[in-house]
Design a protein around this motif. Structure first.
Motif, PDB file in Angstrom:
ATOM      1  N   UNK A 147      77.249  73.169 -28.625  1.00  0.00           N
ATOM      2  CA  UNK A 147      76.725  73.065 -29.987  1.00  0.00           C
ATOM      3  C   UNK A 147      77.794  72.434 -30.867  1.00  0.00           C
ATOM      4  N   UNK A 148      77.380  71.469 -31.702  1.00  0.00           N
ATOM      5  CA  UNK A 148      78.246  70.943 -32.761  1.00  0.00           C
ATOM      6  C   UNK A 148      77.457  70.972 -34.068  1.00  0.00           C
ATOM      7  N   UNK A 213      84.494  79.149 -30.216  1.00  0.00           N
ATOM      8  CA  UNK A 213      84.134  78.514 -31.491  1.00  0.00           C
ATOM      9  C   UNK A 213      85.393  78.013 -32.197  1.00  0.00           C
ATOM     10  N   UNK A 214      85.344  76.764 -32.609  1.00  0.00           N
ATOM     11  CA  UNK A 214      86.434  76.154 -33.368  1.00  0.00           C
ATOM     12  C   UNK A 214      85.853  75.408 -34.562  1.00  0.00           C
ATOM     13  N   UNK A 215      86.661  75.246 -35.591  1.00  0.00           N
ATOM     14  CA  UNK A 215      86.284  74.436 -36.750  1.00  0.00           C
ATOM     15  C   UNK A 215      87.355  73.388 -36.975  1.00  0.00           C
ATOM     16  N   UNK A 216      86.925  72.177 -37.320  1.00  0.00           N
ATOM     17  CA  UNK A 216      87.867  71.097 -37.603  1.00  0.00           C
ATOM     18  C   UNK A 216      87.374  70.324 -38.811  1.00  0.00           C
ATOM     19  N   UNK A 217      88.276  69.921 -39.710  1.00  0.00           N
ATOM     20  CA  UNK A 217      87.853  69.172 -40.895  1.00  0.00           C
ATOM     21  C   UNK A 217      87.549  67.719 -40.560  1.00  0.00           C
ATOM     22  N   UNK A 218      86.772  67.079 -41.422  1.00  0.00           N
ATOM     23  CA  UNK A 218      86.621  65.638 -41.338  1.00  0.00           C
ATOM     24  C   UNK A 218      87.803  65.005 -42.073  1.00  0.00           C
ATOM     25  N   UNK A 219      87.906  63.692 -41.988  1.00  0.00           N
ATOM     26  CA  UNK A 219      89.007  62.985 -42.637  1.00  0.00           C
ATOM     27  C   UNK A 219      88.588  62.514 -44.028  1.00  0.00           C
ATOM     28  N   UNK A 220      89.546  61.966 -44.756  1.00  0.00           N
ATOM     29  CA  UNK A 220      89.242  61.329 -46.033  1.00  0.00           C
ATOM     30  C   UNK A 220      89.049  62.310 -47.167  1.00  0.00           C
ATOM     31  N   UNK A 221      88.296  61.862 -48.176  1.00  0.00           N
ATOM     32  CA  UNK A 221      88.170  62.651 -49.401  1.00  0.00           C
ATOM     33  C   UNK A 221      87.419  63.963 -49.175  1.00  0.00           C
ATOM     34  N   UNK A 222      86.621  64.044 -48.087  1.00  0.00           N
ATOM     35  CA  UNK A 222      85.840  65.254 -47.843  1.00  0.00           C
ATOM     36  C   UNK A 222      86.589  66.304 -47.022  1.00  0.00           C
ATOM     37  N   UNK A 223      87.874  66.073 -46.745  1.00  0.00           N
ATOM     38  CA  UNK A 223      88.673  67.084 -46.070  1.00  0.00           C
ATOM     39  C   UNK A 223      88.668  68.370 -46.897  1.00  0.00           C
ATOM     40  N   UNK A 229      81.903  72.332 -36.577  1.00  0.00           N
ATOM     41  CA  UNK A 229      82.020  73.594 -35.847  1.00  0.00           C
ATOM     42  C   UNK A 229      81.489  73.362 -34.439  1.00  0.00           C
ATOM     43  N   UNK A 230      82.252  73.738 -33.447  1.00  0.00           N
ATOM     44  CA  UNK A 230      81.801  73.552 -32.069  1.00  0.00           C
ATOM     45  C   UNK A 230      81.895  74.863 -31.312  1.00  0.00           C
ATOM     46  N   UNK A 231      81.031  75.017 -30.327  1.00  0.00           N
ATOM     47  CA  UNK A 231      81.037  76.207 -29.495  1.00  0.00           C
ATOM     48  C   UNK A 231      80.134  76.003 -28.296  1.00  0.00           C
ATOM     49  N   UNK A 232      80.081  77.011 -27.447  1.00  0.00           N
ATOM     50  CA  UNK A 232      79.227  76.962 -26.260  1.00  0.00           C
ATOM     51  C   UNK A 232      78.311  78.167 -26.224  1.00  0.00           C
ATOM     52  N   UNK A 233      77.219  78.005 -25.495  1.00  0.00           N
ATOM     53  CA  UNK A 233      76.244  79.079 -25.349  1.00  0.00           C
ATOM     54  C   UNK A 233      76.607  79.934 -24.149  1.00  0.00           C
TER      55      UNK A 233
END
Length: 244
Positions: A147-148, A213-223, A229-233
Motif C-alpha cells: 500500500x502507498x 509502515x513508514x512515512x516520507x515527505x515529498x520534495x519542494x515547497x510541499x515538504x 505512507x507505505x506499508x504491507x498487508x
C-alpha cells in the motif's frame, strides 16, 4: 466549516473536473511528487504480472504516475466522481489500464481482487470513515501486498500548519473562486487542517493491520505538507523500504 462528504463531495468534484487538471498543473511538483510516491511502492519487474488498484484516481494523473512507475502492471483505476472519470477516459491509455466508477467502499463488492498493490492519492481526507476504507483495502490486498498513500498530512509542526493556511488564503481559495469551485477548495483547505498529522496517520495504518509502515515527505515547497505512507498487508511481511 462543515466538510463535504460522500455524494456532495462527488458532485463538487464533478463540477470542478473541467478545470482540475489546469489548476493542479499550476502546483510546482504536483506530478513529480505523485510519481515519487508511486515509485515508493517498489514494485518488482516494472510491475510485470501484477494487478494494481488506483483508489481515487481522479482525472488519471495518479494513474499516469503508476503507469510510469510500473509500466508492465495491469491497473484498475476507480473514482466516485463521474466527471473526473470522464476527464480520465478522454486521455490515451494502454489496454492494460481500466477505469471504473466506484467509491472506495464499493470496490470491495467487485470480484477483481486480490490486488498486488494499492495506490491511494488524496483519498483518505475525503472519506467519511477512513478506518473502514483501510479495512476494505486490506480485504482487497493479497497477503504481503503493498500500500502507498500519497496525502496532504501535516507534519505536526506549527510552521507547516501556518504555511498551509497561508497558501490556502493567498492562492488556493482565490484560484478556486475564479474557477467557480470555491466550496471544493475550501473543503480542501479545512480537510487538511482537520486530517491526521503524520504520526497520527502512521499509527492509524498500524492499527489497521499494516506492517512495516513508514512515512516520507515529498520534495519542494510541499515538504511537511504532503507525505507518502507505505506499508504491507499482513503481520508476517517484512518492512517496506522507502525510496528517497
Amino acid at each position: 466549516m462543515t466538510l463535504l462528504r460522500d455524494h456532495d463531495l462527488a458532485r463538487a468534484f464533478d463540477h470542478a473536473s473541467h478545470t482540475y487538471d489546469r489548476l493542479t498543473a499550476l502546483n510546482p511538483g504536483y506530478r513529480t511528487d505523485l510519481l515519487r510516491s508511486a515509485r515508493r511502492l517498489r514494485l518488482p519487474r516494472a510491475g510485470a504480472g501484477l494487478h494494481v488498484l488506483d483508489l481515487g484516481c481522479g482525472t488519471g494523473t495518479s494513474t499516469r504516475a503508476l503507469l510510469r512507475a510500473a509500466p508492465r502492471a495491469r491497473i484498475t483505476a476507480v473514482d466516485a466522481s463521474a466527471g473526473m472519470l470522464r476527464r480520465a477516459l478522454a486521455k490515451p491509455w494502454p489496454a492494460r489500464v481500466r477505469f471504473r466508477h466506484l467509491t472506495a467502499e464499493e470496490v470491495v463488492a467487485t470480484d477483481e481482487g486480490p490486488y498486488d498493490a494499492v495506490f491511494a492519492a488524496y483519498l483518505f481526507r475525503n472519506v467519511t470513515d477512513p478506518d473502514a476504507v483501510l479495512a476494505a483495502v486490506r480485504t482487497l490486498l493479497r497477503p504481503g501486498g503493498r500500500l502507498a498513500v500519497h496525502e496532504y498530512s501535516l507534519s505536526g509542526s506549527a510552521a507547516h500548519r501556518a504555511l498551509w493556511n497561508a497558501v490556502c488564503r493567498g492562492l488556493i481559495i482565490p484560484a478556486g473562486t475564479l474557477s467557480g469551485d470555491r466550496a471544493l477548495y475550501r473543503h480542501l483547505w479545512h480537510s487538511v487542517v482537520h486530517f491526521d498529522t503524520v504520526p497520527a496517520f502512521t499509527a492509524r495504518l498500524g492499527d489497521a493491520g499494516f506492517t512495516g509502515v513508514r512515512a516520507a515527505p515529498v520534495a519542494g515547497w510541499q515538504t511537511g505538507l504532503v507525505h507518502t505512507f507505505v506499508g504491507r498487508n499482513g503481520a508476517a511481511a517484512p518492512p517496506v523500504e522507502v525510496a528517497r
